[in-house]
Design an enzyme around this catalytic site. Structure first.
Site, PDB file in Angstrom:
ATOM      1  N   SER A 186      21.119  90.820  41.249  1.00 13.48           N
ATOM      2  CA  SER A 186      20.957  89.587  40.924  1.00 13.48           C
ATOM      3  C   SER A 186      20.441  89.127  39.586  1.00 13.48           C
ATOM      4  O   SER A 186      19.789  90.170  39.006  1.00 13.48           O
ATOM      5  CB  SER A 186      19.824  89.057  42.052  1.00 13.48           C
ATOM      6  OG  SER A 186      18.521  89.603  41.756  1.00 13.48           O
ATOM      7  N   GLU A 207      25.089  93.802  35.355  1.00 15.89           N
ATOM      8  CA  GLU A 207      26.344  93.420  36.378  1.00 15.89           C
ATOM      9  C   GLU A 207      25.460  92.447  37.111  1.00 15.89           C
ATOM     10  O   GLU A 207      24.881  92.971  38.229  1.00 15.89           O
ATOM     11  CB  GLU A 207      27.088  94.712  37.129  1.00 15.89           C
ATOM     12  CG  GLU A 207      27.719  95.372  36.268  1.00 15.89           C
ATOM     13  CD  GLU A 207      29.140  95.199  35.547  1.00 15.89           C
ATOM     14  OE1 GLU A 207      29.564  94.293  36.072  1.00 15.89           O
ATOM     15  OE2 GLU A 207      29.448  95.542  34.435  1.00 15.89           O
ATOM     16  N   CYS A 241      30.260  89.802  45.000  1.00 11.52           N
ATOM     17  CA  CYS A 241      29.911  89.120  43.768  1.00 11.52           C
ATOM     18  C   CYS A 241      30.863  88.378  42.961  1.00 11.52           C
ATOM     19  O   CYS A 241      30.467  87.177  42.373  1.00 11.52           O
ATOM     20  CB  CYS A 241      29.414  90.266  42.739  1.00 11.52           C
ATOM     21  SG  CYS A 241      30.516  91.264  42.326  1.00 11.52           S
TER      22      CYS A 241
HETATM   23  P1  NAD Z   1      19.013  92.588  43.891  1.00 12.09           P
HETATM   24  O1  NAD Z   1      19.038  92.007  42.498  1.00 12.09           O
HETATM   25  O2  NAD Z   1      18.016  91.910  45.041  1.00 12.09           O
HETATM   26  O3  NAD Z   1      18.807  94.270  43.886  1.00 12.09           O
HETATM   27  C1  NAD Z   1      19.576  94.990  43.079  1.00 12.09           C
HETATM   28  C2  NAD Z   1      18.861  96.366  43.160  1.00 12.09           C
HETATM   29  O4  NAD Z   1      17.419  95.942  42.428  1.00 12.09           O
HETATM   30  C3  NAD Z   1      18.478  97.042  44.301  1.00 12.09           C
HETATM   31  O5  NAD Z   1      18.650  98.356  44.116  1.00 12.09           O
HETATM   32  C4  NAD Z   1      16.865  96.769  44.712  1.00 12.09           C
HETATM   33  O6  NAD Z   1      16.159  97.989  45.258  1.00 12.09           O
HETATM   34  C5  NAD Z   1      16.377  96.543  43.061  1.00 12.09           C
HETATM   35  N1  NAD Z   1      15.219  95.633  43.034  1.00 12.09           N
HETATM   36  C6  NAD Z   1      15.213  94.569  43.822  1.00 12.09           C
HETATM   37  N2  NAD Z   1      14.051  93.775  43.229  1.00 12.09           N
HETATM   38  C7  NAD Z   1      13.440  94.459  42.393  1.00 12.09           C
HETATM   39  C8  NAD Z   1      12.544  94.620  41.416  1.00 12.09           C
HETATM   40  N3  NAD Z   1      11.792  93.451  41.658  1.00 12.09           N
HETATM   41  N4  NAD Z   1      12.022  95.355  40.610  1.00 12.09           N
HETATM   42  C9  NAD Z   1      12.939  96.431  40.300  1.00 12.09           C
HETATM   43  N5  NAD Z   1      14.029  96.691  41.336  1.00 12.09           N
HETATM   44  C10 NAD Z   1      14.327  95.777  42.011  1.00 12.09           C
HETATM   45  O7  NAD Z   1      20.507  92.303  44.292  1.00 12.09           O
HETATM   46  P2  NAD Z   1      21.044  92.514  45.595  1.00 12.09           P
HETATM   47  O8  NAD Z   1      20.535  91.779  46.778  1.00 12.09           O
HETATM   48  O9  NAD Z   1      21.292  94.174  46.054  1.00 12.09           O
HETATM   49  O10 NAD Z   1      22.773  92.001  45.583  1.00 12.09           O
HETATM   50  C11 NAD Z   1      23.001  90.902  45.343  1.00 12.09           C
HETATM   51  C12 NAD Z   1      23.167  90.121  43.876  1.00 12.09           C
HETATM   52  O11 NAD Z   1      23.863  91.266  43.201  1.00 12.09           O
HETATM   53  C13 NAD Z   1      24.110  89.047  43.884  1.00 12.09           C
HETATM   54  O12 NAD Z   1      23.627  88.204  42.846  1.00 12.09           O
HETATM   55  C14 NAD Z   1      25.458  89.513  43.529  1.00 12.09           C
HETATM   56  O13 NAD Z   1      26.359  88.528  42.749  1.00 12.09           O
HETATM   57  C15 NAD Z   1      25.007  90.671  42.566  1.00 12.09           C
HETATM   58  N6  NAD Z   1      26.327  91.723  42.443  1.00 12.09           N
HETATM   59  C16 NAD Z   1      26.850  91.560  41.307  1.00 12.09           C
HETATM   60  C17 NAD Z   1      27.841  92.580  41.105  1.00 12.09           C
HETATM   61  C18 NAD Z   1      28.485  92.784  39.883  1.00 12.09           C
HETATM   62  O14 NAD Z   1      29.442  93.617  39.592  1.00 12.09           O
HETATM   63  N7  NAD Z   1      28.422  91.886  38.758  1.00 12.09           N
HETATM   64  C19 NAD Z   1      28.255  93.458  42.091  1.00 12.09           C
HETATM   65  C20 NAD Z   1      27.435  92.979  43.515  1.00 12.09           C
HETATM   66  C21 NAD Z   1      26.616  92.291  43.635  1.00 12.09           C
END
Ligand code: NAD
Length: 452
Positions: A186, A207, A241
């Site tokens: 995110s 990403e 995404c």
């Molecule tokens: P997220 O940001 O919640 O988590 C992503 C990663 O970050 C995970 O491995 C998680 O363990 C880690 N994380 C979470 N909170 C954290 C913190 N406070 N400190 C450090 N690390 C932390 O995202 P998600 O729920 O796994 O995925 C959904 C989001 O990702 C959506 O916004 C989606 O659009 C985006 N996404 C982007 C792409 C791309 O290729 N651009 C692909 C898939 C998903």
């Protein structure tokens, strides 16, 4: 974690990853273990959110195999030093650029395509000669565990290691002075990663997500637009995404388009039992999505099953940019429809928001196609299609602005994990004295004559 990190640094400094053959061995090994463990990979992701084998293969594993094959066939040429011409000021000399690996890199994955989003960047990093610590998302717990098991069993931890964990473990990893951090997730967590990286001046690729618009213009092939858009939106139950987040449809074709959309949804027979559909990943996301369904705007669907965590394809109509569903990335099977009468105004509305990861336009007018391409900034997209641009590894995949920075896939992934070192190689048999003191008028005249 620190021990694995230090050991990877030491191994990297031994120069063994500089060998193209060494890198190829790692890629072949990775392909072998993915192939051999396909049944376990299918089972794990099914346990996470009932993703069908068909989709796991088409949207995850096949892309990984293709990335590995491209890397194996192109690695020799990608990693070669490239000669470039030498400018007059340096004559006589040779000039060249050497792609070199960055070092020890951290890859943080997201849960929605747990294998693809974690392993594709790892393929790029290994191809470029880095050592890798991979932290998959804890939210797809079974997929994370199987990646850790098969990769940690097959690879030396000094080369490629999977560290499972959630916020706490990721926070600890982010304190280490990696040579590169590649994050998928995110925008909100992307900011945390960016800040942590800044402390060590670690370069990042982010990403991220966002709200990707889809324009349906009055001259579009509505049947085809509905077919392709419905597939792209409800694939993985909208947890993609680059899924169309919302539709901007020209007012005069709205009803005809929606009719086609419903026909397509019904044809696709979205159902968990027949493995045409997937669950919402967890209760938290299920509850978040339920709140985005405004009952007064339901045109189709709206049906949910809480114990099973299923939200059936839902179309909301008569939506506006002020609706709750338009305030955050949906990341689920809810599609708001906003109609417009003036394309420029609709484009203006999109321009007023954060730059999206993707944008799609369905139209037969090349003028409109050019207009969207030229006037809107977004990561990437498609004309008369949606989502499929991700599958062409000849194109970079990544966001812009709030949807991310940097990109990967194919050669772009290799570049993302490489530093391009410039070398000027000068012989010692000749030296002009123009640049040396004492500075004289005649030296300046010659410099001006030569360099302008
Ligand atoms: P997220 O940001 O919640 O988590 C992503 C990663 O970050 C995970 O491995 C998680 O363990 C880690 N994380 C979470 N909170 C954290 C913190 N406070 N400190 C450090 N690390 C932390 O995202 P998600 O729920 O796994 O995925 C959904 C989001 O990702 C959506 O916004 C989606 O659009 C985006 N996404 C982007 C792409 C791309 O290729 N651009 C692909 C898939 C998903």
């Amino acid at each position: 974690m620190n021990t694995v990190f230090q050991n990877q640094k030491t191994f990297f400094n031994s120069n063994q990853t500089k060998s193209v053959e060494f890198r190829k061995q790692q890629l072949r090994k990775l392909k072998k273990i993915l192939k051999e463990n396909e049944p376990l990979l299918f089972d794990a992701i099914y346990l996470d959110f009932k993703k069908a084998k068909f989709e796991t293969y088409t949207t995850e594993l096949s892309l990984l195999y293709s990335e590995i094959e491209t890397a194996l066939s192109k690695l020799n040429s990608w990693s070669k030093k490239k000669r470039v011409s030498t400018n007059l000021a340096n004559f006589p000399a040779k000039s060249y650029i050497i792609p070199e690996p960055l070092g020890t890199v951290l890859i943080i994955g997201a849960w929605n395509y747990p294998y693809q989003l974690a392993i594709a960047p790892a393929i790029a990093a290994l191809t470029a000669g880095n050592t890798v610590i991979l932290k998959p998302s804890e939210i797809a717990a079974h997929s994370s565990a199987i990646m850790a098991k098969i990769i940690n069993e097959a690879f030396d931890a000094t080369v490629f290691y999977v560290q499972e964990g959630a916020v706490e473990e990721t926070t600890t990893l982010l304190e280490l002075p990696f040579d590169k951090i590649f994050f998928t997730g995110s925008t909100q967590v992307g900011k945390i990663v960016y800040q942590a990286a800044a402390k060590n001046i670690t370069p990042v690729t982010l990403e991220l997500g966002g709200k990707s618009p889809t324009f349906i213009c009055k001259d579009a092939n509505l049947k085809m637009a509905a077919k392709r858009m419905v597939w792209a939106k409800f694939l993985n139950a909208g947890q993609t995404c680059i899924a169309p987040d919302y539709v901007l449809v020209e007012e005069t074709v709205k009803d005809a388009f929606l009719k086609e959309v419903i026909r397509e949804i019904e044809k696709m027979d979205y159902c968990i039992a027949n493995e045409n559909y997937v669950q919402i990943i967890n209760d938290k996301n299920f509850e978040r999505l339920e709140k985005l369904i405004d009952p007064s705007k339901i045109y189709f669907g709206g049906k949910t099953d809480k114990p099973e965590r299923i939200i059936y394809p839902t179309i909301l109509h008569n939506c506006t940019f002020d609706d709750l569903v338009m305030q955050e990335e949906i990341f689920g099977p809810i599609l708001p429809i906003i109609s417009y009468s003036n394309l420029d105004e609709a484009i203006g509305k999109v321009k007023g928001r954060e730059k999206p990861l993707s944008c799609y336009v369905f139209t037969s007018s090349s003028e409109i196609q050019n207009k969207i391409e030229n006037e809107l900034s977004f990561g990437g997209g498609a004309i008369n299609d949606a989502v499929m641009h991700i599958s062409n590894d000849k194109m970079p995949f990544g966001g812009v602005g709030a949807s991310g920075m940097g990109n990967y896939h194919g050669k772009f992934g290799f570049d993302t994990f490489s530093h391009f070192k410039s070398i000027l190689n000068k012989p010692t048999w000749l030296e002009f004295d123009f640049k040396y003191a004492p500075y004289t008028d005649w030296k300046q005249k010659i410099i001006k004559m030569l360099l302008g």
